[in-house]
Design an enzyme around this catalytic site. Structure first.
Site, PDB file in Angstrom:
ATOM      1  N   ARG A  49       0.796  -1.225   0.000  1.00  0.00           N
ATOM      2  CA  ARG A  49       0.000   0.000   0.000  1.00  0.00           C
ATOM      3  C   ARG A  49       0.833   1.282   0.000  1.00  0.00           C
ATOM      4  O   ARG A  49       0.566   2.201  -0.772  1.00  0.00           O
ATOM      5  CB  ARG A  49      -0.913   0.048   1.233  1.00  0.00           C
ATOM      6  CG  ARG A  49      -2.191  -0.663   1.091  1.00  0.00           C
ATOM      7  CD  ARG A  49      -2.603  -1.252   2.409  1.00  0.00           C
ATOM      8  NE  ARG A  49      -1.738  -2.380   2.677  1.00  0.00           N
ATOM      9  CZ  ARG A  49      -1.986  -3.616   2.234  1.00  0.00           C
ATOM     10  NH1 ARG A  49      -3.080  -3.862   1.589  1.00  0.00           N
ATOM     11  NH2 ARG A  49      -1.140  -4.610   2.469  1.00  0.00           N
ATOM     12  N   THR A  50       1.816   1.336   0.883  1.00  0.00           N
ATOM     13  CA  THR A  50       2.572   2.587   1.003  1.00  0.00           C
ATOM     14  C   THR A  50       3.321   2.846  -0.303  1.00  0.00           C
ATOM     15  O   THR A  50       3.324   3.962  -0.822  1.00  0.00           O
ATOM     16  CB  THR A  50       3.537   2.525   2.198  1.00  0.00           C
ATOM     17  OG1 THR A  50       2.807   2.060   3.329  1.00  0.00           O
ATOM     18  CG2 THR A  50       4.139   3.875   2.509  1.00  0.00           C
TER      19      THR A  50
ATOM     20  N   HIS B 149       5.298   5.612  11.459  1.00  0.00           N
ATOM     21  CA  HIS B 149       4.789   5.563  10.079  1.00  0.00           C
ATOM     22  C   HIS B 149       3.923   6.813   9.914  1.00  0.00           C
ATOM     23  O   HIS B 149       2.701   6.737   9.875  1.00  0.00           O
ATOM     24  CB  HIS B 149       3.973   4.282   9.914  1.00  0.00           C
ATOM     25  CG  HIS B 149       3.702   3.875   8.497  1.00  0.00           C
ATOM     26  ND1 HIS B 149       3.934   4.697   7.410  1.00  0.00           N
ATOM     27  CD2 HIS B 149       3.214   2.715   7.989  1.00  0.00           C
ATOM     28  CE1 HIS B 149       3.592   4.057   6.305  1.00  0.00           C
ATOM     29  NE2 HIS B 149       3.162   2.853   6.624  1.00  0.00           N
TER      30      HIS B 149
ATOM     31  N   LYS C 192      27.542  -4.226  -2.872  1.00  0.00           N
ATOM     32  CA  LYS C 192      29.006  -4.129  -3.035  1.00  0.00           C
ATOM     33  C   LYS C 192      29.644  -3.471  -1.808  1.00  0.00           C
ATOM     34  O   LYS C 192      30.825  -3.174  -1.812  1.00  0.00           O
ATOM     35  CB  LYS C 192      29.340  -3.315  -4.290  1.00  0.00           C
ATOM     36  CG  LYS C 192      28.869  -3.972  -5.577  1.00  0.00           C
ATOM     37  CD  LYS C 192      29.201  -3.100  -6.774  1.00  0.00           C
ATOM     38  CE  LYS C 192      27.952  -2.622  -7.459  1.00  0.00           C
ATOM     39  NZ  LYS C 192      28.162  -1.614  -8.464  1.00  0.00           N
TER      40      LYS C 192
ATOM     41  N   ARG D 166      11.164   3.450   2.897  1.00  0.00           N
ATOM     42  CA  ARG D 166      10.598   2.433   3.811  1.00  0.00           C
ATOM     43  C   ARG D 166      11.777   1.543   4.189  1.00  0.00           C
ATOM     44  O   ARG D 166      12.454   1.016   3.314  1.00  0.00           O
ATOM     45  CB  ARG D 166       9.503   1.668   3.074  1.00  0.00           C
ATOM     46  CG  ARG D 166       9.186   0.256   3.575  1.00  0.00           C
ATOM     47  CD  ARG D 166       8.421   0.203   4.865  1.00  0.00           C
ATOM     48  NE  ARG D 166       7.103   0.775   4.827  1.00  0.00           N
ATOM     49  CZ  ARG D 166       5.969   0.057   4.761  1.00  0.00           C
ATOM     50  NH1 ARG D 166       6.020  -1.254   4.698  1.00  0.00           N
ATOM     51  NH2 ARG D 166       4.806   0.664   4.766  1.00  0.00           N
TER      52      ARG D 166
END
Ligand code: CP
Length: 380
Positions: A112-113, A195, A141, A162
């Site tokens: 959703r986000t 959030h 790397k 996120r």
């Protein structure tokens, strides 16, 4: 917010499915002078750092939003969704930010986000780039997360992140703000911590659900489930200080009770709340029920089925026990917390809620780039 959290960026934070991917080096650990000191300050003392010209620049904490801002953004989201109803309106919106580029850096799973931010960008005409796992970036790397983020800032005008680590978005914003070329950072979820844009969409949803009964002021809201590790309920709790006479009821098993930092915040701001593990007893009295799932991704060991806590599930038999106007929310994804049959009940607001996410995030991006007045002028 756990301001004493020690940040540790390492390959350990890579999602499970990526551990099988080849990596060539452990991520480089970098020390930034001044960061620890900044990070350990009380949140209230840090918020100014995420503003420019008296406007929010980076979105890191829910505590950044006051009532004026929340009302303003909800109005703006309403205007955007109204404009988007017509082809002409959609075209006007798409022409607002075609010169801007956004980076979606989502290295913790999200549906959703990610999608709502991606589509919010599309609505406003932004071009987007995305990285959805550290195994496809040069982090494999050994590049540090900070250098990775700094690289994004060389190419784009906005970073939306996120990340599984608490404090990641904050550090990102802080590091970029020390450089000659900062760009705004939006926190799309940082570990079990916060959030803030979910809290925005939750407020927007609640205000819309209660539109005909006086809005969110004066309402009693139950938050149910894994409150200890649920970042959505944490961020939403912070926003309650902006509303008059709101009361919270935390409904959770002992092991998942809301953490003390939030209950202390509520006491400090004189927001009435109480805690219970008897879900059914509070059902008749609440105006909204905010369900959450068990956040197993933060569990330290394997989680057994016995831990699904069915007494904290909302079932068909409960529909006759809740008020006729009671809004049922869930940040989603759900597992078994809400029986599927409840989806058909008009009080089930969670599908409307996820759609609200796209509109409020479009409003937030429009605000960040200062084009919201153009949208309001369409209706003046
Ligand atoms: N509510 C929420 O954050 O959902 P996703 O994890 O799917 O983004």
């Amino acid at each position: 917010m756990g301001s004493k959290v020690t940040l540790k960026y390492s390959i350990i934070s890579i999602p499970m499915q990526e551990k099988k991917m080849q990596k060539y080096a452990e991520q480089t650990q970098q020390e930034f002078e001044g960061w620890e000191e900044f990070f350990n300050k009380p949140v209230d003392e840090k918020l100014e750092n995420f503003k420019r010209n008296d406007r929010i620049y980076d979105v890191i904490y829910a505590q950044q939003f006051d009532r004026n801002f929340l009302d303003y953004l909800c109005n703006l989201a309403d205007m955007i969704r109204l404009l988007a109803k017509t082809k002409v309106g959609q075209s006007k919106l798409r022409h607002l930010l075609p010169h801007k580029r956004a980076m979606l850096y989502f290295v913790q799973p999200s549906t959703r986000t990610f999608l709502s931010f991606q589509n919010a960008c599309h609505i406003l005409g932004l071009t987007i780039s995305e990285i959805r796992g550290t195994s496809t970036s040069s982090e494999v790397k050994g590049e540090s997360p900070e250098d990775t983020i700094r690289t994004f800032a060389s190419y784009v005008d906005l970073i939306i992140s996120r990340h599984p680590e608490a404090g990641f978005a904050e550090k990102t914003a802080w590091v970029l703000n020390q450089t000659e070329h900062p760009v705004p950072v939006l926190n799309g979820g940082s570990g079990p911590d916060q959030h803030p844009t979910q809290a925005l969409l939750d407020i927007y949803t609640l205000e819309r659900e209660f539109r005909t009964i006086g809005g969110l002021d004066g309402k009693k809201i139950a938050m149910v489930g894994d409150l200890k590790r649920g970042r959505t309920v944490r961020s939403l709790s912070y926003l309650m200080k902006n509303y008059q006479d709101v009361e919270l009821i935390y409904v959770a098993p002992e092991v998942f009770r809301m953490k003390d930092d939030i209950t202390e915040f509520l006491r400090k701001h004189r927001i009435p709340f109480h805690e219970t593990d008897d879900f059914e007893s509070i059902m008749p009295e609440v105006d909204a029920i905010y369900m959450t799932r068990i956040q197993n991704e933060y569990a330290e060991g394997p989680v057994s089925e016995a831990e699904s806590f069915p007494e904290f599930h909302l079932k068909k038999k409960h529909l006759s026990m809740i008020q006729t106007h009671c809004a049922i929310l869930h940040p989603l994804p759900r597992r078994y917390e809400i029986e599927i049959i409840i989806d058909k009940d008009p009080r089930a607001a969670y599908w409307r809620q996820e759609r609200c996410g796209m509109w409020i995030r479009a409003a937030l991006i429009a605000y960040i780039f200062g084009v919201e007045k153009v949208i309001f002028e369409e209706f003046s």
